[in-house]
Design a protein around this motif. Sequence first.
Motif: not given
Length: 277
Positions: A94-118
Amino acid sequence: MKIVSLNAWGGRLGAPLPDWLRNAAADVLCLQEVFSGPALTETALPDGDGHTIDADLFGSLSRALPGYRGWFSAGSRGYVNDSTWLDLPFEYGIALFVHPSISITAQRSALVHGAFRRDGSGSPPLSRPAQAVACVGPEGRFTLGHLHGLWQPDGKHDSELRLEQARRFRELIAGVADPAGPLIACGDFNVLPGSATFGLLGELGLRDLNRRFDIHCTRSSLYGKSVRYADYMLAGDGLDVERLEVVRSPEVSDHCPLVLHAAPAARKTGQDAARAG
């Protein structure tokens, strides 16, 4: 403030997708079913179902959205969909695109189902990432969570896997939430309207805006199945919601974009008070 959520369908429709996203003038774009393959020399790849994906859709959209800050989170490497796997250096997520007028003060990503598969081992459903960001913009503070819910071959009804996914998503949002602003959650949840997912997210004060605005279909004409629930937008207290829009034209995916028009209530109250004064 304008928030867009859309399952991008791997970029199967080509130019109409980046063209629409660029013209949407959104504050935040939340996109599901995105591929990232910057090392690929050929990014137009068959998906095994008669379509062609953009195996570096994240790169294509980053170039189409100059000024926006993009953030990609992967759930697996090499997968095209739940039934086909190609041993190539690209990732699915998934991807998130944030407009330059918006400041990000905290962010986090995590798998909410399963484990990463290679590799191609294992069986569906694929691993699922989620993203959460705390933001400050011209309209005020807000926290946004974003999810592409797991697909299961027997349908969109509740399962223990989906409920555990909802619990993890709830914890992810809570972990970055800015108490000074409202919460928003969105994405292709892959659940039915009566899902216990909404009760679990409701523990954070999030409420289903699809129900409020009587939205029963978020799929385009390119989707042929009868169950047409998939995409949702939720909001918590402190957000003044003007409307939730389903964009049916132009068609940019087999999903329709969901567009939230809203403002943090404190911001609007302050503006109203200023006008009154």
